[in-house]
Scaffold this motif. Sequence first.
Motif, PDB file in Angstrom:
ATOM      1  N   ASN A 155      44.354  27.337  43.226  1.00  0.00           N
ATOM      2  CA  ASN A 155      43.712  27.873  42.034  1.00  0.00           C
ATOM      3  C   ASN A 155      43.731  29.392  42.055  1.00  0.00           C
ATOM      4  O   ASN A 155      44.032  30.037  41.051  1.00  0.00           O
ATOM      5  CB  ASN A 155      42.278  27.362  41.917  1.00  0.00           C
ATOM      6  CG  ASN A 155      41.679  27.694  40.572  1.00  0.00           C
ATOM      7  OD1 ASN A 155      42.131  27.176  39.564  1.00  0.00           O
ATOM      8  ND2 ASN A 155      40.677  28.544  40.555  1.00  0.00           N
ATOM      9  N   THR A 156      43.425  29.968  43.208  1.00  0.00           N
ATOM     10  CA  THR A 156      43.434  31.425  43.351  1.00  0.00           C
ATOM     11  C   THR A 156      44.832  31.975  43.107  1.00  0.00           C
ATOM     12  O   THR A 156      45.007  32.973  42.401  1.00  0.00           O
ATOM     13  CB  THR A 156      42.926  31.817  44.750  1.00  0.00           C
ATOM     14  OG1 THR A 156      41.623  31.239  44.934  1.00  0.00           O
ATOM     15  CG2 THR A 156      42.845  33.314  44.916  1.00  0.00           C
ATOM     16  N   LEU A 157      45.831  31.315  43.642  1.00  0.00           N
ATOM     17  CA  LEU A 157      47.212  31.736  43.425  1.00  0.00           C
ATOM     18  C   LEU A 157      47.587  31.622  41.952  1.00  0.00           C
ATOM     19  O   LEU A 157      48.166  32.553  41.378  1.00  0.00           O
ATOM     20  CB  LEU A 157      48.167  30.897  44.281  1.00  0.00           C
ATOM     21  CG  LEU A 157      49.653  31.209  44.143  1.00  0.00           C
ATOM     22  CD1 LEU A 157      49.949  32.634  44.585  1.00  0.00           C
ATOM     23  CD2 LEU A 157      50.461  30.225  44.975  1.00  0.00           C
ATOM     24  N   LEU A 158      47.239  30.503  41.315  1.00  0.00           N
ATOM     25  CA  LEU A 158      47.549  30.335  39.891  1.00  0.00           C
ATOM     26  C   LEU A 158      46.861  31.383  39.035  1.00  0.00           C
ATOM     27  O   LEU A 158      47.437  31.847  38.053  1.00  0.00           O
ATOM     28  CB  LEU A 158      47.166  28.933  39.422  1.00  0.00           C
ATOM     29  CG  LEU A 158      48.149  27.835  39.753  1.00  0.00           C
ATOM     30  CD1 LEU A 158      47.573  26.465  39.397  1.00  0.00           C
ATOM     31  CD2 LEU A 158      49.475  28.048  39.054  1.00  0.00           C
ATOM     32  N   ASP A 159      45.632  31.778  39.402  1.00  0.00           N
ATOM     33  CA  ASP A 159      44.931  32.828  38.653  1.00  0.00           C
ATOM     34  C   ASP A 159      45.783  34.086  38.551  1.00  0.00           C
ATOM     35  O   ASP A 159      45.773  34.761  37.533  1.00  0.00           O
ATOM     36  CB  ASP A 159      43.596  33.186  39.320  1.00  0.00           C
ATOM     37  CG  ASP A 159      42.488  32.208  38.982  1.00  0.00           C
ATOM     38  OD1 ASP A 159      42.648  31.409  38.041  1.00  0.00           O
ATOM     39  OD2 ASP A 159      41.459  32.252  39.685  1.00  0.00           O
ATOM     40  N   GLY A 203      32.732  25.549  42.636  1.00  0.00           N
ATOM     41  CA  GLY A 203      31.627  24.860  41.981  1.00  0.00           C
ATOM     42  C   GLY A 203      31.160  23.683  42.804  1.00  0.00           C
ATOM     43  O   GLY A 203      31.870  23.196  43.686  1.00  0.00           O
ATOM     44  N   ASP A 204      29.949  23.222  42.520  1.00  0.00           N
ATOM     45  CA  ASP A 204      29.375  22.067  43.216  1.00  0.00           C
ATOM     46  C   ASP A 204      29.472  22.194  44.736  1.00  0.00           C
ATOM     47  O   ASP A 204      29.814  21.242  45.437  1.00  0.00           O
ATOM     48  CB  ASP A 204      30.048  20.766  42.764  1.00  0.00           C
ATOM     49  CG  ASP A 204      29.784  20.461  41.301  1.00  0.00           C
ATOM     50  OD1 ASP A 204      28.703  20.841  40.812  1.00  0.00           O
ATOM     51  OD2 ASP A 204      30.650  19.855  40.664  1.00  0.00           O
ATOM     52  N   GLY A 205      29.231  23.389  45.253  1.00  0.00           N
ATOM     53  CA  GLY A 205      29.189  23.593  46.689  1.00  0.00           C
ATOM     54  C   GLY A 205      30.532  23.773  47.370  1.00  0.00           C
ATOM     55  O   GLY A 205      30.603  23.784  48.591  1.00  0.00           O
ATOM     56  N   HIS A 206      31.597  23.929  46.609  1.00  0.00           N
ATOM     57  CA  HIS A 206      32.898  24.154  47.239  1.00  0.00           C
ATOM     58  C   HIS A 206      33.543  25.422  46.701  1.00  0.00           C
ATOM     59  O   HIS A 206      33.277  25.840  45.582  1.00  0.00           O
ATOM     60  CB  HIS A 206      33.838  22.955  47.043  1.00  0.00           C
ATOM     61  CG  HIS A 206      34.167  22.671  45.611  1.00  0.00           C
ATOM     62  ND1 HIS A 206      35.071  23.415  44.889  1.00  0.00           N
ATOM     63  CD2 HIS A 206      33.705  21.720  44.764  1.00  0.00           C
ATOM     64  CE1 HIS A 206      35.153  22.932  43.654  1.00  0.00           C
ATOM     65  NE2 HIS A 206      34.340  21.912  43.554  1.00  0.00           N
ATOM     66  N   ALA A 207      34.369  26.019  47.526  1.00  0.00           N
ATOM     67  CA  ALA A 207      35.103  27.214  47.128  1.00  0.00           C
ATOM     68  C   ALA A 207      36.301  26.809  46.263  1.00  0.00           C
ATOM     69  O   ALA A 207      36.718  25.648  46.270  1.00  0.00           O
ATOM     70  CB  ALA A 207      35.595  27.961  48.368  1.00  0.00           C
ATOM     71  N   ALA A 208      36.837  27.773  45.557  1.00  0.00           N
ATOM     72  CA  ALA A 208      38.056  27.515  44.791  1.00  0.00           C
ATOM     73  C   ALA A 208      39.189  27.202  45.753  1.00  0.00           C
ATOM     74  O   ALA A 208      39.247  27.731  46.859  1.00  0.00           O
ATOM     75  CB  ALA A 208      38.415  28.727  43.935  1.00  0.00           C
ATOM     76  N   SER A 209      40.088  26.332  45.325  1.00  0.00           N
ATOM     77  CA  SER A 209      41.238  26.012  46.170  1.00  0.00           C
ATOM     78  C   SER A 209      42.181  27.210  46.227  1.00  0.00           C
ATOM     79  O   SER A 209      42.210  28.050  45.317  1.00  0.00           O
ATOM     80  CB  SER A 209      41.981  24.794  45.622  1.00  0.00           C
ATOM     81  OG  SER A 209      42.653  25.117  44.418  1.00  0.00           O
TER      82      SER A 209
END
Length: 177
Positions: free
Chosen positions: A107-111, A98-104
């Motif tokens: 965050n992807t790992l936690l998903d 969001g706001d011009g940045h990719a997910a960390s």
Amino acid sequence: SADGQVILGADDDASGVAAVLAIARHLVDEPASSDRRTIVFAAWGVEEDPFYKRGSEAFLGALQPDALARVMNYVNFDMVGGYAYRGAAEALGAYSAGDGHAASAANTLLDGIVGGYADLHVSRTDPAGNNSDHHTFCRRGIPYVFCWTDDDCYHEPCDVPARIDTVHLRRILRLGA
């Protein structure tokens, strides 16, 4: 404390040190993976004023540039025994796109794994504040996750072992591992 009160620090900082030791023990006991990485387990001292972040600063400052370039992620466990106070564990630095940045990456790992922890509310945000050792890594562009729970006994005499939410602390440790 300055006024002579005894503050045991069961949550701040003993719960974080216990988390690091327990996760280290778990990973040592696990069978070796073909995707091996070096993992450094450390307990920093002198995080707070007047010696702000000297432990984590000293660690990164002692690394040669090639070694510093290989630091892929930093996970900080600090005050992880107070889940019951607010009913949430924070994963600061694990944020969505969001706001011009990719997910960390965190965050992807936690998903992929947080679904197995339905009884654990994990709040994922990115306040890159300078209130703990994660900021030392963040300033250098190293991805981080700051695992933390709120606690109304922060730096108070009531920060005793009996107040640690051991049930949720175990769940936070399993998720962290």
